[in-house]
Design an enzyme around this catalytic site. Structure first.
Site, PDB file in Angstrom:
ATOM      1  N   ARG A 172      19.946  75.792  27.177  1.00  0.00           N
ATOM      2  CA  ARG A 172      19.467  74.452  27.508  1.00  0.00           C
ATOM      3  C   ARG A 172      18.804  74.476  28.879  1.00  0.00           C
ATOM      4  NH1 ARG A 172      24.661  70.934  29.801  1.00  0.00           N
ATOM      5  NH2 ARG A 172      25.243  72.463  31.380  1.00  0.00           N
TER       6      ARG A 172
ATOM      7  N   ASN B 129      23.683  65.656  36.729  1.00  0.00           N
ATOM      8  CA  ASN B 129      23.143  66.511  35.672  1.00  0.00           C
ATOM      9  C   ASN B 129      21.976  65.765  35.050  1.00  0.00           C
ATOM     10  OD1 ASN B 129      22.680  68.227  33.537  1.00  0.00           O
ATOM     11  ND2 ASN B 129      24.842  68.529  33.056  1.00  0.00           N
TER      12      ASN B 129
ATOM     13  N   PHE C 212      26.347  75.404  27.367  1.00  0.00           N
ATOM     14  CA  PHE C 212      27.508  74.531  27.525  1.00  0.00           C
ATOM     15  C   PHE C 212      28.224  74.497  26.185  1.00  0.00           C
ATOM     16  CE2 PHE C 212      29.537  70.213  27.749  1.00  0.00           C
ATOM     17  CZ  PHE C 212      30.428  70.526  28.757  1.00  0.00           C
TER      18      PHE C 212
ATOM     19  N   GLN D 150      29.384  72.943  36.739  1.00  0.00           N
ATOM     20  CA  GLN D 150      30.527  73.208  37.614  1.00  0.00           C
ATOM     21  C   GLN D 150      30.539  74.670  38.080  1.00  0.00           C
ATOM     22  OE1 GLN D 150      30.729  71.144  34.975  1.00  0.00           O
ATOM     23  NE2 GLN D 150      32.527  69.797  35.065  1.00  0.00           N
TER      24      GLN D 150
ATOM     25  N   THR E 241      24.459  46.941  68.687  1.00  0.00           N
ATOM     26  CA  THR E 241      23.725  47.870  67.830  1.00  0.00           C
ATOM     27  C   THR E 241      22.284  48.002  68.339  1.00  0.00           C
ATOM     28  OG1 THR E 241      22.989  46.225  66.191  1.00  0.00           O
ATOM     29  CG2 THR E 241      25.164  47.221  65.868  1.00  0.00           C
ATOM     30  N   ASP E 242      21.777  46.974  68.974  1.00  0.00           N
ATOM     31  CA  ASP E 242      20.440  47.062  69.561  1.00  0.00           C
ATOM     32  C   ASP E 242      20.401  48.122  70.671  1.00  0.00           C
ATOM     33  OD1 ASP E 242      17.707  45.630  69.671  1.00  0.00           O
ATOM     34  OD2 ASP E 242      18.327  45.717  71.777  1.00  0.00           O
TER      35      ASP E 242
ATOM     36  N   HIS F 158      19.682  65.192  32.590  1.00  0.00           N
ATOM     37  CA  HIS F 158      19.568  65.674  31.224  1.00  0.00           C
ATOM     38  C   HIS F 158      18.115  65.775  30.775  1.00  0.00           C
ATOM     39  CE1 HIS F 158      23.839  65.072  31.112  1.00  0.00           C
ATOM     40  NE2 HIS F 158      23.747  63.765  31.199  1.00  0.00           N
TER      41      HIS F 158
END
Lengths: 288, 288, 288, 288
Positions: free
Chosen positions: D175, D245, D158, D219, D57-58, D247
């Site tokens: 909303r 979402n 909603f 959605q 990885t080096d 809120h």
């Protein structure tokens, strides 16, 4: 009306220093995050770009690693005193050096009922802290702990508070009390102290006082804890707390035909109460 | 030797207050994180669990939301002054209220070349800050910015510094200079200031001074920036900086047969340099 | 060429559910972060904005809290099975429900040598995890642990690796091996399992195998650990690991006249190696 | 019943590569976080500790920095293709290499109305992403954006959702809709694409579709956005979204004698809704 440089300091923050003691097959580990800074007469660096007084932060870092070898890490406090003294010695124009250390604890991994010689699991939870200020005329040591998350599931109330037009909170007779405590205690002297024993004793007392004190407010719990520490440790001059009140709100389950007598809570993130308090001795002035 | 309560305060931290102005179809948004605290004579809450002087942190939160409606948010400073004044008025035993506000900026989403009426994208980057202290005898306002990440790809050196046995750093003639700046400036008065215009002007001046000043150290850059701000804004008494030196190390590409004349860097996380400085006026004592 | 909805799901993430059992004076606490989601035929919600198939995420949250009371939390797995089954039952158009639980451990505060009845200190360190998928035709349970930070101060090498033109790394005969392990193990059945006992046994075996296995690479250590778990637990079908290689680099102290035979290290943040591996049984296909 | 190695891969995560282009006085900056991994026949490293197939990885890290010089960073995608191809070429036993790049954007600091030549301010906000999979038989490119925080202060409802015994949510006619979007889109080919122009166009379309689409659920917004992108960009085969979402709850100010017609909200942290959806073409199977 002239303009001038006010308070200033500079240093290297958060060097991650890991020291393994491997003198025998049973290794020890000290895992530290180290921050250092210097203050003093560094005006020319600011006003004229003249670095001749300035010990680079890269050098401060080098010294932090070198001293983990040369001086060792018997305790965060002891290591920080040695490191801060060296930085001040190396920097003639500095009037003081500050070293702040966080120690991350590890436990030995248990194999067949015994702790392994060289395999460790990080303990997590609280972090032990030390802050050492090395001035030309003395050394000041403040020990501490942070991220110590405590919770009582009963034995806590909050009532009889001041009300105004914006108050909607009801009295609470029995609530969860929880906090992520940060406590720091300043020692009245910097030598002849067994820092590890002192830390363990204060930590145990903070925990047991929290557990056994009936709480009429987080403020009362903090004061009782500070009082207990100062009464038991005459070498401690002052103790300060920063304590977020980690709210646990009782969930209303009535719409679902369920009662909820202190059983189901939602742990809230933000906002949170935040209580800060210092407990000190009568004759003490807060230092510095 | 007696034990007593020392400095203390309490409040509600990090209420996430979002205010939509929808008086017309073109909405405005102010998005704030608000922390409030009170200090004064709250000794009985600590020593006797007596809450009669204590306006609950829940009430402080309620007031923060109510004032976003009642008073509005013309600017973080203006809102914080109104909120802090109300909290102090409501709490007779308090001697002062502090309100700290972070403002998160939003841009209108661009649709067909114009900003949309009610759709926004968060700007990210720096956060505008305000800290207001309302005392019985006056109001103190400190404006600021944090997480302002700046970088110069040339025009920065660091050399001629103090050396000791732990110094390995070489002189640098041309390096990247980068920081995540936190700057806070204290105003000499709290009324008659156009807070939004003042913020925009200081922010622009901080940026342009950083850009156009040749840097012989981060300290010099900070001082020059502070000086420029104080010279241009007589209403600002003092400005303070906290500036991590976000190291960008030149990568050695020689093993791969490539030279690297200031083109490829690794941005390091920890440790980092940390420079703190205040620039003030001659006659100023640092308040408080 | 038409456009259509592909894979989709929705739910409520990170409800912070705290359940106190207080049937006697000796309280118990279960502290969970709960995420739920549903998948199935929710096309109309996407294409026509028709929510009639959609059980709101708010309802999912309510159910998570209600079930902490109604069903209780004997273990994360047991609670997640009950919760997922309920969500699937309540949502006819869903074909499956997934419940993911993190459990945060608390210890009793020790007072006079015994654990207190109702005061706790958060243990910190690793987080116990459970993921339960409730489908119409069966239940699949995956237990796990994350943030399990392990370190060996010797007994680890890395050598004999592939080299190319960009390779500068030297062979290491004796290095620190450290990781923040995430391990997840899938059970071959979902009933009749003592989840708490199973978790404790697997955790202990992961720790002891890490400690006692000489490591020629982190890959070898992970495989040995997985093999040990599958050999000891016939009810476990498969175990997967995500293991960052938390590099500890030996610090060169030679410029300061100090040798450093594996004693002083800098713990690096980024970049880090990242090793992922699954150990499975011969006949197993990875599910799903 | 035997035990065997299942899926596995390894690499170097989060190399912080900063590339300055300084061919003229007007510098350019590309600031990347680069993660690489290899998969293929690495069984012996797991079962026998034999590293002879393993490119360290080096070395992967070294190659990431060297290619920032040697190949340059015209775009994250272009750089990732070159880097992944090299890693696969250097590792005969690998069957594929994956390169994941995050790009952090900088703006020129404005001085006297023009962007400065070599001083920059980090833009903040969203991060541009690229994921490139180089297999022996081809290259697959997925572009994307994350942490794109969007908010509509109206134009979102909603309602009409499924209800059960645990449903308490009311229909919402108006909303706030807010999300921190992560979108990733897979290209149907890996050559002949102007990656920067493609990114800018998709980003603008995601933003404008969010702004101008009335939302009956998150959605629906995601699907409309995905549809718009696929319709406008025939070279994009599929687009996926992860959308919390975020809120924003309307605060009840009635106890204080204030109405609140969509003006004051509390932005909640947890729990949050989480919506995931892919929009694809009719004939597409999800790759891989």
């Amino acid at each position: 009306m002239g303009i001038r440089l006010g308070p200033n300091r500079y240093g290297k923050a958060e060097s991650r220093v890991v020291r393994i003691v491997r003198d025998t097959e049973r290794h020890e580990i000290r895992d530290l995050t180290v921050s250092t800074s210097l203050h003093g007469d560094f005006t020319a660096a600011h006003t004229d770009g003249d670095q001749s007084h300035v010990l680079p932060t890269d050098t401060q870092k080098n010294t932090a690693f070198a001293f983990a070898k040369k001086h060792g890490v018997a305790s965060p406090e002891d290591y920080a005193i040695a490191l801060g003294s060296r930085l001040l010695e190396a920097t003639p124009y500095a009037t003081g050096a500050e070293v702040v250390v966080d120690e991350h604890a590890w436990d030995r991994i248990e194999v067949d009922g015994a702790g392994h010689d060289h395999a460790f699991v990080r303990r997590g939870g609280e972090v032990r802290t030390a802050r050492v200020e090395v001035e030309r005329d003395g050394v000041h040591v403040t020990s501490g702990v942070k991220d110590l998350v405590l919770l009582k599931s009963t034995g806590s109330e909050f009532k009889g508070f001041l009300r105004d037009d914006y108050t909607t909170l009801d009295d609470a007779d029995d609530r969860i009390l929880a906090t992520a405590l940060r406590a720091t205690w300043r020692h009245s002297r910097a030598d002849g102290v067994d820092w590890n024993a002192s830390y363990a004793a204060v930590r145990a007392l903070v925990l047991s006082t929290f557990a056994t004190t009936y709480s009429r407010a987080l403020q009362e719990t903090l004061y009782a804890t500070g009082r207990a520490v100062l009464e038991a440790h005459e070498g401690i001059a002052e103790i300060s707390f920063v304590a977020p009140n980690k709210h646990h709100f009782l969930v209303d389950l009535a719409p679902f035909g369920l009662d909820n007598p202190g059983e189901v809570f939602i742990a809230a993130d933000r906002p949170y109460g935040l209580i800060e308090a210092t407990v000190t001795r009568e004759e003490e002035d807060r230092w510095p």
